[in-house]
Design a protein around this motif. Structure first.
Motif, PDB file in Angstrom:
ATOM      1  N   ALA A 154       0.850  -1.189   0.000  1.00 64.02           N
ATOM      2  CA  ALA A 154       0.000   0.000   0.000  1.00 64.02           C
ATOM      3  C   ALA A 154       0.885   1.238   0.000  1.00 64.02           C
ATOM      4  CB  ALA A 154      -0.928   0.012   1.213  1.00 64.02           C
ATOM      5  N   ALA A 155       0.369   2.329  -0.580  1.00 59.97           N
ATOM      6  CA  ALA A 155       1.159   3.561  -0.676  1.00 59.97           C
ATOM      7  C   ALA A 155       0.302   4.767  -0.333  1.00 59.97           C
ATOM      8  CB  ALA A 155       1.746   3.713  -2.080  1.00 59.97           C
ATOM      9  N   SER A 156       0.941   5.764   0.264  1.00 58.38           N
ATOM     10  CA  SER A 156       0.233   6.999   0.618  1.00 58.38           C
ATOM     11  C   SER A 156       0.222   7.957  -0.565  1.00 58.38           C
ATOM     12  CB  SER A 156       0.930   7.664   1.809  1.00 58.38           C
ATOM     13  OG  SER A 156       2.195   8.188   1.417  1.00 58.38           O
ATOM     14  N   GLN A 157      -0.535   9.029  -0.435  1.00 63.25           N
ATOM     15  CA  GLN A 157      -0.493  10.104  -1.416  1.00 63.25           C
ATOM     16  C   GLN A 157       0.825  10.876  -1.249  1.00 63.25           C
ATOM     17  OE1 GLN A 157      -2.873  10.477  -3.810  1.00 63.25           O
ATOM     18  NE2 GLN A 157      -3.695   8.586  -2.927  1.00 63.25           N
ATOM     19  N   ALA A 158       1.262  11.560  -2.296  1.00 66.14           N
ATOM     20  CA  ALA A 158       2.522  12.289  -2.239  1.00 66.14           C
ATOM     21  C   ALA A 158       2.395  13.512  -1.337  1.00 66.14           C
ATOM     22  CB  ALA A 158       2.946  12.721  -3.639  1.00 66.14           C
ATOM     23  N   VAL A 159       3.450  13.754  -0.549  1.00 61.25           N
ATOM     24  CA  VAL A 159       3.545  14.954   0.279  1.00 61.25           C
ATOM     25  C   VAL A 159       4.893  15.594  -0.009  1.00 61.25           C
ATOM     26  CG1 VAL A 159       2.067  14.005   2.086  1.00 61.25           C
ATOM     27  CG2 VAL A 159       4.540  13.684   2.227  1.00 61.25           C
ATOM     28  N   PRO A 160       5.063  16.902   0.258  1.00 61.84           N
ATOM     29  CA  PRO A 160       6.355  17.541   0.023  1.00 61.84           C
ATOM     30  C   PRO A 160       7.472  16.839   0.789  1.00 61.84           C
ATOM     31  CG  PRO A 160       4.657  19.190   0.396  1.00 61.84           C
ATOM     32  CD  PRO A 160       4.039  17.864   0.701  1.00 61.84           C
ATOM     33  N   THR A 161       8.615  16.711   0.155  1.00 61.64           N
ATOM     34  CA  THR A 161       9.741  15.984   0.745  1.00 61.64           C
ATOM     35  C   THR A 161      10.172  16.602   2.073  1.00 61.64           C
ATOM     36  OG1 THR A 161      10.518  15.324  -1.435  1.00 61.64           O
ATOM     37  CG2 THR A 161      12.109  15.213   0.359  1.00 61.64           C
ATOM     38  N   GLY A 162      10.275  15.748   3.098  1.00 62.48           N
ATOM     39  CA  GLY A 162      10.770  16.183   4.407  1.00 62.48           C
ATOM     40  C   GLY A 162       9.759  16.860   5.287  1.00 62.48           C
ATOM     41  N   VAL A 163       8.529  17.074   4.805  1.00 64.35           N
ATOM     42  CA  VAL A 163       7.495  17.760   5.588  1.00 64.35           C
ATOM     43  C   VAL A 163       6.808  16.758   6.516  1.00 64.35           C
ATOM     44  CG1 VAL A 163       5.299  18.981   5.441  1.00 64.35           C
ATOM     45  CG2 VAL A 163       7.137  19.509   3.830  1.00 64.35           C
ATOM     46  N   GLY A 164       6.509  17.190   7.760  1.00 63.88           N
ATOM     47  CA  GLY A 164       5.802  16.339   8.697  1.00 63.88           C
ATOM     48  C   GLY A 164       4.370  16.092   8.263  1.00 63.88           C
ATOM     49  N   VAL A 165       3.879  14.883   8.522  1.00 59.55           N
ATOM     50  CA  VAL A 165       2.516  14.555   8.078  1.00 59.55           C
ATOM     51  C   VAL A 165       1.522  14.531   9.229  1.00 59.55           C
ATOM     52  CG1 VAL A 165       3.317  13.262   6.076  1.00 59.55           C
ATOM     53  CG2 VAL A 165       2.994  12.066   8.244  1.00 59.55           C
ATOM     54  N   GLY A 166       1.992  14.720  10.447  1.00 62.06           N
ATOM     55  CA  GLY A 166       1.071  14.714  11.581  1.00 62.06           C
ATOM     56  C   GLY A 166       1.520  13.747  12.656  1.00 62.06           C
ATOM     57  N   THR A 167       0.933  13.925  13.833  1.00 60.77           N
ATOM     58  CA  THR A 167       1.302  13.094  14.981  1.00 60.77           C
ATOM     59  C   THR A 167       0.109  12.284  15.463  1.00 60.77           C
ATOM     60  OG1 THR A 167       0.775  14.909  16.501  1.00 60.77           O
ATOM     61  CG2 THR A 167       3.047  14.770  15.692  1.00 60.77           C
ATOM     62  N   GLY A 168       0.423  11.299  16.300  1.00 53.85           N
ATOM     63  CA  GLY A 168      -0.611  10.411  16.822  1.00 53.85           C
ATOM     64  C   GLY A 168      -0.068   9.002  16.947  1.00 53.85           C
ATOM     65  N   THR A 169      -0.927   8.017  16.722  1.00 51.04           N
ATOM     66  CA  THR A 169      -0.523   6.614  16.856  1.00 51.04           C
ATOM     67  C   THR A 169      -0.957   5.827  15.629  1.00 51.04           C
ATOM     68  OG1 THR A 169      -0.729   6.715  19.269  1.00 51.04           O
ATOM     69  CG2 THR A 169      -0.705   4.525  18.266  1.00 51.04           C
ATOM     70  N   ILE A 170      -0.032   5.010  15.105  1.00 45.33           N
ATOM     71  CA  ILE A 170      -0.319   4.100  13.992  1.00 45.33           C
ATOM     72  C   ILE A 170      -0.390   2.685  14.559  1.00 45.33           C
ATOM     73  CG2 ILE A 170       0.580   3.102  11.854  1.00 45.33           C
ATOM     74  CD1 ILE A 170       1.928   5.744  11.266  1.00 45.33           C
ATOM     75  N   SER A 171      -1.435   1.948  14.217  1.00 45.70           N
ATOM     76  CA  SER A 171      -1.565   0.549  14.652  1.00 45.70           C
ATOM     77  C   SER A 171      -1.598  -0.342  13.413  1.00 45.70           C
ATOM     78  CB  SER A 171      -2.844   0.355  15.475  1.00 45.70           C
ATOM     79  OG  SER A 171      -2.779   1.092  16.684  1.00 45.70           O
ATOM     80  N   ILE A 172      -0.701  -1.340  13.378  1.00 44.34           N
ATOM     81  CA  ILE A 172      -0.593  -2.248  12.242  1.00 44.34           C
ATOM     82  C   ILE A 172      -1.002  -3.647  12.691  1.00 44.34           C
ATOM     83  CG2 ILE A 172       0.952  -3.234  10.510  1.00 44.34           C
ATOM     84  CD1 ILE A 172       2.674  -0.719  10.787  1.00 44.34           C
ATOM     85  N   GLU A 173      -1.971  -4.218  11.968  1.00 44.69           N
ATOM     86  CA  GLU A 173      -2.499  -5.533  12.308  1.00 44.69           C
ATOM     87  C   GLU A 173      -2.401  -6.447  11.087  1.00 44.69           C
ATOM     88  OE1 GLU A 173      -6.497  -7.236  14.598  1.00 44.69           O
ATOM     89  OE2 GLU A 173      -6.550  -5.315  13.532  1.00 44.69           O
ATOM     90  N   LEU A 174      -1.984  -7.693  11.304  1.00 45.16           N
ATOM     91  CA  LEU A 174      -1.827  -8.654  10.212  1.00 45.16           C
ATOM     92  C   LEU A 174      -3.091  -9.491  10.045  1.00 45.16           C
ATOM     93  CD1 LEU A 174       1.815  -9.921  10.892  1.00 45.16           C
ATOM     94  CD2 LEU A 174       1.062  -8.019   9.444  1.00 45.16           C
ATOM     95  N   GLY A 175      -3.339  -9.901   8.800  1.00 43.97           N
ATOM     96  CA  GLY A 175      -4.511 -10.718   8.506  1.00 43.97           C
ATOM     97  C   GLY A 175      -4.706 -10.811   7.004  1.00 43.97           C
TER      98      GLY A 175
END
Length: 259
Positions: A109-130
């Motif tokens: 999977a891939a995200s949309q393009a953002v300017p190089t080196g720019v922060g995308v935001g803070t919080g928590t990412i949870s990754i689950e397998l299945g």
């Protein structure tokens, strides 16, 4: 007036011959020792050769006396560039025709393009397998791995590093082009059941928009999140006409003893 005399002159004796014979007599023991040394050296060399040959014969006899040696088998492929094969001790002799219709691959999977080196935001990412079935995710039962994204650590490069260090069963990398950079996440294993889901708790208070950390969600519902680049697939093939489906491109259990 001085006179010059020479031993044997006038006596009829061959003095030079006598001297040569005396010297030869003195050298005789040395030559005998040299001859004996050469003989001993030849014998030692012969003994060494015999010892080496006996050792080689012993190794060969040991292999012949081992039951494992008689059961050894090997495997070969008529097209080694396409399919490789190795045989274990329990492999059963046979000839197999393998026809591959589809190779196994990992979900990506891939995200949309953002300017190089720019922060995308803070919080928590949870990754689950299945696995995914249409738009429905079926969790494997393995606990989700949560990764906190803090201020100053929210560039895509920093986020990719934190994901890779978390041991969540996926690999993260950053793709860069003229439009900026994208986060790409790929399952470490191939196959339909080796997929993943990414949920986000965005510090901006909205987990489902196209802003902040929500842009890295991949859960089948976030409209502004990551998009599926490729789905996980099982390998599809046939062995002697029998259809086979397997998660991996390496057939470790399909034919016992044959990889």
């Amino acid at each position: 007036m001085a006179t010059i005399s020479s031993p044997g002159i006038g006596s009829g004796l061959d003095v030079q011959s006598i001297d040569s014979q005396l010297v030869a007599l003195e050298r005789a023991p040395i030559k005998q020792l040299q001859t004996q040394a050469s003989t001993l050296q030849s014998r030692l060399s012969l003994y060494g050769t015999i010892k080496s040959q006996i050792a080689t014969l012993g190794d060969a006899a040991a292999r012949l006396s081992s039951s494992a040696s008689w059961g050894q088998v090997s495997a070969s492929s008529s097209n080694a560039a396409a399919i490789g094969a190795t045989a274990g001790a329990n492999a059963i002799p046979g000839s197999y025709t393998i026809d591959v219709q589809q190779l196994a691959r990992a979900q990506s999977a891939a995200s949309q393009a953002v300017p190089t080196g720019v922060g995308v935001g803070t919080g928590t990412i949870s990754i689950e397998l299945g696995s995914w079935s249409g738009g429905t995710f079926n969790a494997s039962g393995t606990p989700a791995v949560s990764i906190d994204i803090l201020p100053g650590e929210d560039s895509l490069s920093a986020i990719a590093s934190r994901i890779n260090a978390a041991g969540a069963g996926v690999n993260a990398s950053v793709l860069r082009d003229a439009s900026g950079e994208r986060l790409m996440i790929q399952s470490r294993e191939t196959g339909e059941s080796a997929g993943f889901r990414i949920s986000v708790a965005d510090d901006d208070g909205n987990d489902g928009d196209a802003a902040g950390l929500s842009r890295l969600a991949f859960n089948g519902s976030a409209p502004g999140g990551m998009t599926l680049a490729q789905s996980g697939l099982n390998a599809q093939l046939s062995i002697n006409g029998v259809a086979i489906s397997t998660q991996s491109n390496r057939l470790t259990d399909t034919l016992p003893g044959l990889n």
